[in-house]
Scaffold this motif. Structure first.
Motif, PDB file in Angstrom:
ATOM      1  N   ALA A  22       0.808  -1.216   0.000  1.00 47.62           N
ATOM      2  CA  ALA A  22       0.000   0.000   0.000  1.00 47.62           C
ATOM      3  C   ALA A  22       0.844   1.272   0.000  1.00 47.62           C
ATOM      4  CB  ALA A  22      -0.934   0.000   1.216  1.00 47.62           C
ATOM      5  N   GLN A  23       2.073   1.212   0.508  1.00 47.30           N
ATOM      6  CA  GLN A  23       2.888   2.422   0.585  1.00 47.30           C
ATOM      7  C   GLN A  23       3.685   2.673  -0.687  1.00 47.30           C
ATOM      8  OE1 GLN A  23       4.444   1.305   4.558  1.00 47.30           O
ATOM      9  NE2 GLN A  23       3.848   3.333   5.177  1.00 47.30           N
ATOM     10  N   ALA A  24       4.277   1.660  -1.264  1.00 42.46           N
ATOM     11  CA  ALA A  24       4.765   1.674  -2.635  1.00 42.46           C
ATOM     12  C   ALA A  24       5.543   2.926  -3.024  1.00 42.46           C
ATOM     13  CB  ALA A  24       3.588   1.485  -3.583  1.00 42.46           C
ATOM     14  N   GLY A  25       6.697   3.154  -2.390  1.00 41.96           N
ATOM     15  CA  GLY A  25       7.578   4.235  -2.821  1.00 41.96           C
ATOM     16  C   GLY A  25       8.380   3.822  -4.038  1.00 41.96           C
ATOM     17  N   GLY A  26       8.814   4.794  -4.831  1.00 46.20           N
ATOM     18  CA  GLY A  26       9.561   4.476  -6.040  1.00 46.20           C
ATOM     19  C   GLY A  26       8.726   3.605  -6.960  1.00 46.20           C
ATOM     20  N   LEU A  27       9.295   2.500  -7.417  1.00 48.20           N
ATOM     21  CA  LEU A  27       8.540   1.522  -8.210  1.00 48.20           C
ATOM     22  C   LEU A  27       8.164   0.318  -7.356  1.00 48.20           C
ATOM     23  CD1 LEU A  27      10.569   1.511 -11.571  1.00 48.20           C
ATOM     24  CD2 LEU A  27       8.529   2.842 -11.004  1.00 48.20           C
ATOM     25  N   THR A 363       3.880   8.488   3.059  1.00 50.13           N
ATOM     26  CA  THR A 363       2.658   7.734   3.312  1.00 50.13           C
ATOM     27  C   THR A 363       2.632   7.287   4.766  1.00 50.13           C
ATOM     28  OG1 THR A 363       2.628   6.898   1.034  1.00 50.13           O
ATOM     29  CG2 THR A 363       1.271   5.746   2.634  1.00 50.13           C
ATOM     30  N   TYR A 364       1.483   7.478   5.419  1.00 48.59           N
ATOM     31  CA  TYR A 364       1.258   7.005   6.789  1.00 48.59           C
ATOM     32  C   TYR A 364       0.158   5.952   6.743  1.00 48.59           C
ATOM     33  CZ  TYR A 364       3.871  11.193   8.056  1.00 48.59           C
ATOM     34  OH  TYR A 364       4.841  12.162   8.162  1.00 48.59           O
ATOM     35  N   LEU A 365       0.378   4.839   7.448  1.00 50.60           N
ATOM     36  CA  LEU A 365      -0.528   3.699   7.309  1.00 50.60           C
ATOM     37  C   LEU A 365      -0.809   3.051   8.659  1.00 50.60           C
ATOM     38  CD1 LEU A 365      -1.633   2.612   4.545  1.00 50.60           C
ATOM     39  CD2 LEU A 365      -0.051   0.706   4.835  1.00 50.60           C
ATOM     40  N   LEU A 366      -2.076   2.700   8.872  1.00 55.05           N
ATOM     41  CA  LEU A 366      -2.500   1.891  10.014  1.00 55.05           C
ATOM     42  C   LEU A 366      -3.015   0.573   9.463  1.00 55.05           C
ATOM     43  CD1 LEU A 366      -3.293   1.370  12.996  1.00 55.05           C
ATOM     44  CD2 LEU A 366      -5.469   2.528  12.498  1.00 55.05           C
ATOM     45  N   SER A 367      -2.411  -0.537   9.906  1.00 55.53           N
ATOM     46  CA  SER A 367      -2.776  -1.861   9.404  1.00 55.53           C
ATOM     47  C   SER A 367      -3.283  -2.732  10.544  1.00 55.53           C
ATOM     48  CB  SER A 367      -1.563  -2.550   8.764  1.00 55.53           C
ATOM     49  OG  SER A 367      -0.908  -1.705   7.846  1.00 55.53           O
ATOM     50  N   GLY A 368      -4.183  -3.643  10.216  1.00 52.09           N
ATOM     51  CA  GLY A 368      -4.695  -4.596  11.195  1.00 52.09           C
ATOM     52  C   GLY A 368      -4.951  -5.933  10.534  1.00 52.09           C
ATOM     53  N   LEU A 389      -1.899   9.399   1.757  1.00 49.89           N
ATOM     54  CA  LEU A 389      -0.855   9.809   0.820  1.00 49.89           C
ATOM     55  C   LEU A 389      -0.741  11.320   0.930  1.00 49.89           C
ATOM     56  CD1 LEU A 389      -2.252   7.783  -2.245  1.00 49.89           C
ATOM     57  CD2 LEU A 389      -0.491   7.014  -0.640  1.00 49.89           C
ATOM     58  N   THR A 390       0.405  11.834   1.332  1.00 51.88           N
ATOM     59  CA  THR A 390       0.515  13.254   1.639  1.00 51.88           C
ATOM     60  C   THR A 390       0.583  14.120   0.387  1.00 51.88           C
ATOM     61  OG1 THR A 390       2.917  13.046   1.866  1.00 51.88           O
ATOM     62  CG2 THR A 390       1.602  12.834   3.866  1.00 51.88           C
ATOM     63  N   GLY A 414      -3.468  16.774  -3.215  1.00 53.28           N
ATOM     64  CA  GLY A 414      -3.653  16.962  -1.782  1.00 53.28           C
ATOM     65  C   GLY A 414      -3.388  15.705  -0.989  1.00 53.28           C
ATOM     66  N   ASP A 415      -3.797  15.732   0.288  1.00 54.54           N
ATOM     67  CA  ASP A 415      -3.705  14.539   1.133  1.00 54.54           C
ATOM     68  C   ASP A 415      -4.803  13.570   0.706  1.00 54.54           C
ATOM     69  OD1 ASP A 415      -1.617  15.631   2.618  1.00 54.54           O
ATOM     70  OD2 ASP A 415      -2.987  16.597   4.027  1.00 54.54           O
ATOM     71  N   ASP A 416      -4.415  12.418   0.194  1.00 51.66           N
ATOM     72  CA  ASP A 416      -5.370  11.465  -0.376  1.00 51.66           C
ATOM     73  C   ASP A 416      -5.392  10.163   0.412  1.00 51.66           C
ATOM     74  OD1 ASP A 416      -6.220  13.115  -2.534  1.00 51.66           O
ATOM     75  OD2 ASP A 416      -4.389  12.617  -3.626  1.00 51.66           O
TER      76      ASP A 416
END
Length: 429
Positions: A22-27, A363-368, A389-390, A414-416
């Protein structure tokens, strides 16, 4: 390792995968994951799929490159806002075998890299991107050997991967308005198709105390040199031209080549039991995304005659990325509710890799997740994540290319919201 901790750990490992996708930086699409190698059973296999729902929206777009006309139709038309990122799925599979009481090997399939953006052809930034889709397939073999050291065991880890990359980028090259009466026959679009492959390796170590589910691991994945990237540039969307830089390539498909390297990475993971039926875990990962800046493509017919680079006189097209290195930090906790059910939660932060040419910001993420074990041989896991997504912007960026990069369009975002779901199953004996 006790059954209680093993079940809790299953849910915790699920969160690592769903957060990475879900965070997927770069490729990055799902990165590398070798956790199944540490399973205490003689044989263990796992298969799963992650469904990611990013909702990145582009707004305030302005076409800043008049060379292809202005707007999606070359005369000023087109929307100034669009949705950029469609949903995607990420599959994975692994099978681990204990060759001896001390030696284990893991065969794995994953899709570590990938990106799919599809803002469409009806926005004013169509000259920057209509659709880009990059995919990967990684086939890996990773083995380890354990030594008794103190209260626990030291594990030496090594492995190799074969990796195949393919994809395409489609964008507006010349506004159809410039074609006059021929505009009804040509859309002005061009498409870059590419494919490449390479082999990489990894090395690492881990220290484990199974009785308390303690493990500290450090694994380095070497960069993968893709060698020569082969591809084509399809400009059949342009009518024949007698003058201009694109005249030799207009209304035809041209074989092209380029070079690129997929990044090296280093990841540290730590977990430990902290109380009866409780587990704490965390990780820090660095990925050398700055190795991908401007990927140049030149006609194959010029190979060996003129070098291909961002300022080459025979340059046909480029992929302008200009990534910075990625960092991901995560921490979580897991708990066993009863003999069959356990759950876990995790917070994570991913530093955006964009320097102004992509929408990949922090990216900030809360997972459960929950884990259900109907028997000692079967485990089912379900997880989810929500995150942000900032905000940021796209525009002119310094790069090793005449005239710089990002001069085609400017826009904001925007923040998505981003969400993800994960389902996996495990069989062991």
């Amino acid at each position: 390792m006790s059954k209680a901790i093993s079940t809790i750990l299953g849910g915790a490992l699920l969160l690592t995968s769903v957060a990475s996708a879900a965070q997927a930086g770069g490729l990055e699409r799902n990165g590398y994951n070798w956790d199944l190698l540490f399973d205490q059973d003689r044989f263990a296999s796992e298969a799963g799929v992650i469904y990611v729902m990013p909702d990145r929206k582009i707004k305030n777009a302005v076409d800043t490159d008049p060379r292809d006309g202005l707007g999606a139709n070359g005369i000023g038309g087109g929307s100034t806002s669009t949705h950029e990122t469609p949903n995607y799925t990420v599959p994975r599979f692994g099978a681990k075998v204990g060759l001896t009481p001390d030696a284990d090997c893991l065969a794995s399939y994953s899709q570590p890299w990938g990106v799919h953006t599809n803002p469409g052809a009806d926005w004013v930034g169509a000259n920057q991107n209509i659709e880009t889709d990059i995919r990967s397939n990684d086939y890996g073999l990773t083995c380890s050997y354990k030594f008794d050291v103190g209260k626990g065991q030291l594990r030496a880890i090594g492995g190799v991967s074969y990796q195949a990359i393919s994809g395409y980028k489609n964008r507006l090259v010349v506004g159809p308005a410039a074609f006059g009466p021929a505009a009804a026959l040509f859309d002005g679009q061009g498409k870059l198709d590419l494919e490449a492959d390479g082999v990489g390796w990894r090395i690492g170590a881990a220290y484990e105390i199974p009785e308390i589910a303690f493990r500290a691991s450090l694994i380095y994945n070497a960069e993968i040199d893709l060698g020569q990237i082969n591809g084509t540039v399809d400009l059949t969307g342009l009518p024949p031209m007698s003058t201009g830089r694109l005249a030799p390539f207009a209304n035809r498909i041209t074989d092209v080549y380029g070079t690129a390297t997929m990044p090296q990475s280093l990841e540290f993971k730590l977990q430990t039991g902290i109380a009866p039926d409780w587990l704490a875990f965390g990780s820090v990962k660095w990925v050398d995304w700055s190795v991908l800046n401007v990927v140049s493509f030149c006609p194959t017919s010029t190979k060996g005659i003129v070098s291909c680079g961002p300022t080459s006189p025979v340059l046909l097209t480029t992929l302008d990325l200009m990534f910075q290195d990625g960092w991901t930090v995560a921490a979580g906790i897991g708990h066993k509710f009863n003999e069959q059910w356990s759950g876990s939660a995790q917070l994570s932060w991913d530093r955006g890799t964009s320097t102004g040419l992509t929408t990949q910001t922090d990216t900030y993420l809360l997972s459960g997740g929950v884990s259900y074990a109907p028997s000692k041989n079967v485990e089912l896991r379900l997880g989810g994540a929500v995150g942000m997504l900032t905000a940021g912007s796209y525009g002119p960026t310094s790069c090793p290319k005449t005239g710089g990069c990002g001069n085609d369009v400017t826009y904001d975002f925007g923040d998505d919201f981003v969400g993800a779901l994960s389902l996996s199953g495990k069989v062991k004996f």
